[in-house]
Write a protein that holds these residues in place. Structure first.
Motif, mmCIF file in Angstrom:
data_model
loop_
_atom_site.group_PDB
_atom_site.id
_atom_site.type_symbol
_atom_site.label_atom_id
_atom_site.label_comp_id
_atom_site.label_asym_id
_atom_site.label_seq_id
_atom_site.Cartn_x
_atom_site.Cartn_y
_atom_site.Cartn_z
ATOM 1 N N SER A 22 0.582 -1.256 -0.048
ATOM 2 C CA SER A 22 0.177 0.134 0.076
ATOM 3 C C SER A 22 0.715 1.301 0.135
ATOM 4 N N LEU A 23 1.891 1.715 0.771
ATOM 5 C CA LEU A 23 2.925 2.296 0.434
ATOM 6 C C LEU A 23 3.933 3.076 -0.663
ATOM 7 N N VAL A 24 3.872 1.427 -0.945
ATOM 8 C CA VAL A 24 4.566 1.406 -2.446
ATOM 9 C C VAL A 24 3.169 1.811 -3.609
ATOM 10 N N THR A 27 2.990 5.871 -2.381
ATOM 11 C CA THR A 27 3.873 6.951 -2.632
ATOM 12 C C THR A 27 4.520 7.106 -4.597
ATOM 13 N N SER A 28 4.175 5.854 -5.595
ATOM 14 C CA SER A 28 3.749 5.660 -6.577
ATOM 15 C C SER A 28 3.354 6.227 -7.435
ATOM 16 N N ALA A 29 2.249 6.579 -6.938
ATOM 17 C CA ALA A 29 0.744 6.568 -7.576
ATOM 18 C C ALA A 29 1.180 7.365 -8.853
ATOM 19 N N ARG A 30 1.867 8.754 -8.694
ATOM 20 C CA ARG A 30 1.688 9.756 -9.890
ATOM 21 C C ARG A 30 2.815 9.632 -10.346
ATOM 22 N N GLY A 31 3.960 8.441 -10.498
ATOM 23 C CA GLY A 31 4.912 8.248 -11.240
ATOM 24 C C GLY A 31 4.376 7.068 -12.330
ATOM 25 N N MET A 32 3.379 6.576 -11.749
ATOM 26 C CA MET A 32 3.089 4.840 -12.678
ATOM 27 C C MET A 32 2.593 5.412 -14.224
ATOM 28 N N ASP A 33 3.400 5.300 -15.050
ATOM 29 C CA ASP A 33 2.761 5.162 -16.965
ATOM 30 C C ASP A 33 1.572 4.563 -17.018
ATOM 31 N N SER A 34 0.713 3.562 -16.389
ATOM 32 C CA SER A 34 -0.374 2.934 -17.099
ATOM 33 C C SER A 34 -0.307 2.092 -15.679
ATOM 34 N N PRO A 35 -1.921 1.875 -15.855
ATOM 35 C CA PRO A 35 -2.898 1.038 -14.484
ATOM 36 C C PRO A 35 -2.221 0.010 -14.089
ATOM 37 N N ALA A 37 0.944 -1.194 -14.235
ATOM 38 C CA ALA A 37 2.344 -1.362 -12.700
ATOM 39 C C ALA A 37 1.595 -1.252 -10.985
ATOM 40 N N ILE A 38 0.327 -1.033 -11.099
ATOM 41 C CA ILE A 38 -0.664 -1.316 -10.004
ATOM 42 C C ILE A 38 -0.644 -3.553 -10.192
ATOM 43 N N VAL A 39 -0.890 -3.350 -11.398
ATOM 44 C CA VAL A 39 -0.859 -5.563 -11.035
ATOM 45 C C VAL A 39 0.517 -5.521 -10.919
ATOM 46 N N THR A 40 1.714 -5.054 -10.932
ATOM 47 C CA THR A 40 3.013 -5.744 -10.687
ATOM 48 C C THR A 40 3.271 -5.424 -9.276
ATOM 49 N N VAL A 41 2.286 -4.283 -8.631
ATOM 50 C CA VAL A 41 3.399 -3.835 -7.186
ATOM 51 C C VAL A 41 2.071 -5.022 -6.413
ATOM 52 N N VAL A 42 1.358 -5.634 -7.353
ATOM 53 C CA VAL A 42 -0.243 -6.102 -6.390
ATOM 54 C C VAL A 42 1.408 -7.894 -6.252
ATOM 55 N N GLY A 43 1.395 -8.338 -7.731
ATOM 56 C CA GLY A 43 2.241 -9.617 -7.591
ATOM 57 C C GLY A 43 4.043 -9.293 -6.664
ATOM 58 N N MET A 44 4.023 -8.498 -6.683
ATOM 59 C CA MET A 44 5.400 -8.148 -5.709
ATOM 60 C C MET A 44 4.607 -8.824 -4.610
ATOM 61 N N THR A 45 3.550 -7.425 -4.327
ATOM 62 C CA THR A 45 3.481 -7.807 -2.477
ATOM 63 C C THR A 45 2.833 -9.292 -1.755
ATOM 64 N N ALA A 46 2.343 -9.881 -3.311
ATOM 65 C CA ALA A 46 2.314 -11.305 -2.937
ATOM 66 C C ALA A 46 3.477 -11.990 -2.772
ATOM 67 N N ALA A 47 4.291 -12.217 -3.272
ATOM 68 C CA ALA A 47 5.120 -12.785 -3.353
ATOM 69 C C ALA A 47 5.674 -12.865 -2.242
ATOM 70 N N LEU A 48 5.704 -11.035 -1.465
ATOM 71 C CA LEU A 48 6.896 -10.569 -0.202
ATOM 72 C C LEU A 48 5.659 -11.455 0.972
ATOM 73 N N ALA A 49 4.353 -11.619 0.588
ATOM 74 C CA ALA A 49 3.416 -12.147 1.654
ATOM 75 C C ALA A 49 3.863 -13.351 1.740
ATOM 76 N N LEU A 50 3.934 -14.614 0.539
ATOM 77 C CA LEU A 50 4.397 -16.110 0.873
ATOM 78 C C LEU A 50 6.056 -16.279 0.745
ATOM 79 N N ARG A 51 7.237 -15.855 1.329
ATOM 80 C CA ARG A 51 8.451 -15.516 0.741
ATOM 81 C C ARG A 51 8.636 -17.170 2.662
ATOM 82 N N ASP A 77 9.813 -0.102 -10.129
ATOM 83 C CA ASP A 77 9.703 1.410 -9.159
ATOM 84 C C ASP A 77 9.560 0.431 -7.230
ATOM 85 N N LEU A 78 9.641 0.668 -6.864
ATOM 86 C CA LEU A 78 9.750 -0.063 -5.064
ATOM 87 C C LEU A 78 9.440 -0.611 -5.296
#
Length: 444
Positions: A22-24, A27-35, A37-51, A77-78
């Motif tokens: 959520s913090l990513v 903080t990165s909402a204004r710099g995202m080129d396309s929607p 990017a949200i899918v990428t953030v969600v996928g990376m968040t899922a990987a972090l939750a399963l680590r 992004d972050l």
């Protein structure tokens, strides 16, 4: 695929991943080129939750969304920093394959990310003027980016490997401590069992010999009571003396077990003469042959010789042919002691009830000193032969009286256990020669 974890740990990992994701996004909402990017953030968040729950699955999810990010031509992004946490868990908690996959991912991912950034940088430099060629400058950017990404991905993997190694070392130390504790328990159990065997052997030596004398004298006193009261009185005196001696032996044995103050006397070679006299008084014709000088034998050897002779004569009295001589041979050499006791077997084949502890006890005493024992039928005779070293395998021990703590295996002797009120000894109060009945012949 999934590691066993507490529910609280799983919930904690999910909450941390959601908060960071959520913090990513914020903080990165204004710099995202396309929607996308949200899918990428969600996928990376899922990987972090399963680590921690599934390091291998988390690594696969991270790779899927990293490739998705490059295919859709997104700028990193972050959320890409979450990959470092995933690589840490692959080496800290993953299997050997997952750990190796994490190392390969750190290297291949650094190369891929550097090439991805380098190619994009090269395209941008083609449209602008540069001090050198666009390719040279893009190569420099690619190399620098590779070094930074490799550092960010490889260091967490190495840190996880260190944590895993320390955890394995800690588990090895715990396993070693448990093994040492189990070994100590086993040693204590063996010591307890050996002590029980020693107590049983000593009690058998004390009680069996004394009861054999008491039974013979009691039977003779009963038969002689009417015919010759004086003979019956002598037999009763022998019974009283023998019983007092046995009681004194038992008391001293129990005193040694309770670690009481004082000393515990042990039989010596010289006490064999008294033993032979007692057996002759109950009707056993004992003939002793000696060779060599027993002077200087350690206490343990003297105790073993006395007890073996005592048990052999008791067995000959119980099972031998009444009225036949018993030949006992004692040979003392500088390095060995040999004992041989031969008696004629009873020809009627009768055998009283018994436990068989006598021969077992003699064999144990011989073995404890490093010697050997054989016992069996030799034609019409029964022979006990023992050969033991003059100095026991366990080492030299001081002669004479020893304290309970110095030698817990020492056994008391009957002649030194009698109390002041025990009355005259068997030698000072001769008893009649009495032969046992067949019903009183117990097993060896």
């Amino acid at each position: 695929m999934f590691r066993p974890m507490l529910r609280a740990q799983v919930i904690t990992d999910v909450v941390i991943a959601v908060v960071l994701g959520s913090l990513v996004l914020i903080t990165s909402a204004r710099g995202m080129d396309s929607p996308l990017a949200i899918v990428t953030v969600v996928g990376m968040t899922a990987a972090l939750a399963l680590r921690r729950l599934s390091p291998g699955l988390a690594l696969a999810v991270a790779w899927v969304f990293a490739v998705f990010e490059m295919v859709t031509v997104q700028m990193p992004d972050l959320s890409n920093a979450f990959i470092a946490a995933v690589l840490y868990t692959t080496s800290a908690y993953g299997s050997r394959r997952v750990r190796l996959a994490g190392l390969v991912s750190a290297i291949v991912g650094s190369v891929t990310a550097a090439l991805y950034i380098g190619v994009d940088d090269y395209r941008n430099r083609l449209t602008i003027d540069t001090a050198s060629t666009p390719f040279q400058e893009s190569v420099q950017v690619t190399v620098s980016y590779f070094a930074v990404v490799l550092l960010l991905l490889l260091l967490p993997w190495l840190a996880g490997l260190v944590v895993r190694t320390r955890r394995s070392a800690s588990m090895s130390r715990e396993a070693q401590l448990l093994a040492e504790r189990d070994a100590a328990r086993a040693d204590r159990a063996v010591a307890v069992e050996q002590e029980r065997v020693r107590i049983a052997r000593d009690m058998h030596d004390i009680v069996a010999h004394s009861l054999a004398v008491v039974i013979a004298q009691a039977d003779g006193a009963r038969y002689a009571l009417k015919a010759d009261p004086a003979v019956a009185d002598q037999a009763l005196g022998t019974i009283s003396t023998t019983a007092r001696r046995a009681l004194g032996d038992v008391r001293e044995l129990l005193g040694a077990l309770r670690h009481e103050q004082g000393t515990v006397p042990t039989p010596e070679i010289d006490d064999i003469d008294r033993l032979v006299g007692e057996m002759r008084q109950v009707g056993l014709d004992v003939r002793v042959e000696r060779e060599g000088d027993p002077t200087g034998l350690p206490t343990t050897t003297q105790l073993a010789v006395y007890r073996i002779v005592q048990e052999s004569l008791t067995n000959a009295y119980k099972h031998g042919e009444p009225g036949t001589p018993v030949h006992a041979s004692l040979t003392y050499r500088p390095d060995t002691v040999e004992i041989a006791v031969v008696n004629r077997r009873a020809d009627d084949g009768t055998r009283g009830p018994g436990t068989g502890h006598g021969l077992v006890g003699m064999r144990e005493r011989a073995t404890m000193t490093g010697g050997t024992m054989t016992a069996g039928v030799r034609g019409p005779d029964f022979e006990v032969a023992v050969r033991m070293p003059a100095v026991p395998a366990s080492g030299q021990m001081p002669r004479g009286r020893i304290t309970p703590t110095a030698s817990p295996t020492a056994s008391p002797t009957a002649s030194r256990a009698a109390s002041p009120a025990a009355g005259p000894t068997a030698e000072s109060a001769p008893a009649p020669t009495i032969s046992p009945t067949e019903q009183e012949r117990t097993a060896r």
